[in-house]
Design an enzyme around this catalytic site. Sequence first.
Site, mmCIF file in Angstrom:
data_model
loop_
_atom_site.group_PDB
_atom_site.id
_atom_site.type_symbol
_atom_site.label_atom_id
_atom_site.label_comp_id
_atom_site.label_asym_id
_atom_site.label_seq_id
_atom_site.Cartn_x
_atom_site.Cartn_y
_atom_site.Cartn_z
ATOM 1 N N GLY A 92 -53.980 31.540 -28.164
ATOM 2 C CA GLY A 92 -52.618 31.262 -27.710
ATOM 3 C C GLY A 92 -51.765 30.600 -28.778
ATOM 4 N N GLU A 93 -52.322 29.596 -29.439
ATOM 5 C CA GLU A 93 -51.551 28.891 -30.461
ATOM 6 C C GLU A 93 -51.276 29.779 -31.666
ATOM 7 O OE1 GLU A 93 -51.209 24.696 -32.873
ATOM 8 O OE2 GLU A 93 -52.664 24.892 -31.260
ATOM 9 N N SER A 94 -52.215 30.628 -32.019
ATOM 10 C CA SER A 94 -51.993 31.546 -33.136
ATOM 11 C C SER A 94 -50.797 32.449 -32.851
ATOM 12 C CB SER A 94 -53.249 32.393 -33.381
ATOM 13 O OG SER A 94 -54.338 31.570 -33.749
#
Length: 141
Positions: free
Chosen positions: A65-67
Amino acid sequence: MTRIPDDLDPELVARLVESGGGALTRKMGIEFLELSAEKSVATMPVEGNTQVIGLLHGGAHVVLGESLGSISSAIHAGPGRYAVGIEINATHSRSVTSGLVTGTCTALVLGRTLATHEIVIRDEEGRRLSTVRMTNMLRDR
């Protein structure tokens, strides 16, 4: 082959190509399929990213998700600017023990100083596994 916007900042393209999305992204086996400020998509294998009882690690969901959220925000920020994560959260709805998961990142807010994205991670059968929400602050260099 990753689909990217034609007008993407050449410096950001170079950083993405050179780093492969970053060391952690490479270690997790994340592959970007589509990248833009409004929508980005990537896959990640379950194998190699599990916790002790064989389930896809909750932290792996967040890394995927953060990527996606970070790159989408960086694309939105544009040339001469960068994105810094200031908040992230995840709700895990279902577990998975094998296969490939797909994260689809959709912009919720694309402002001048903040960008917020929702990333939905699904299994190969299309079932929602988790929902990640990330906000990035957009800064001038």
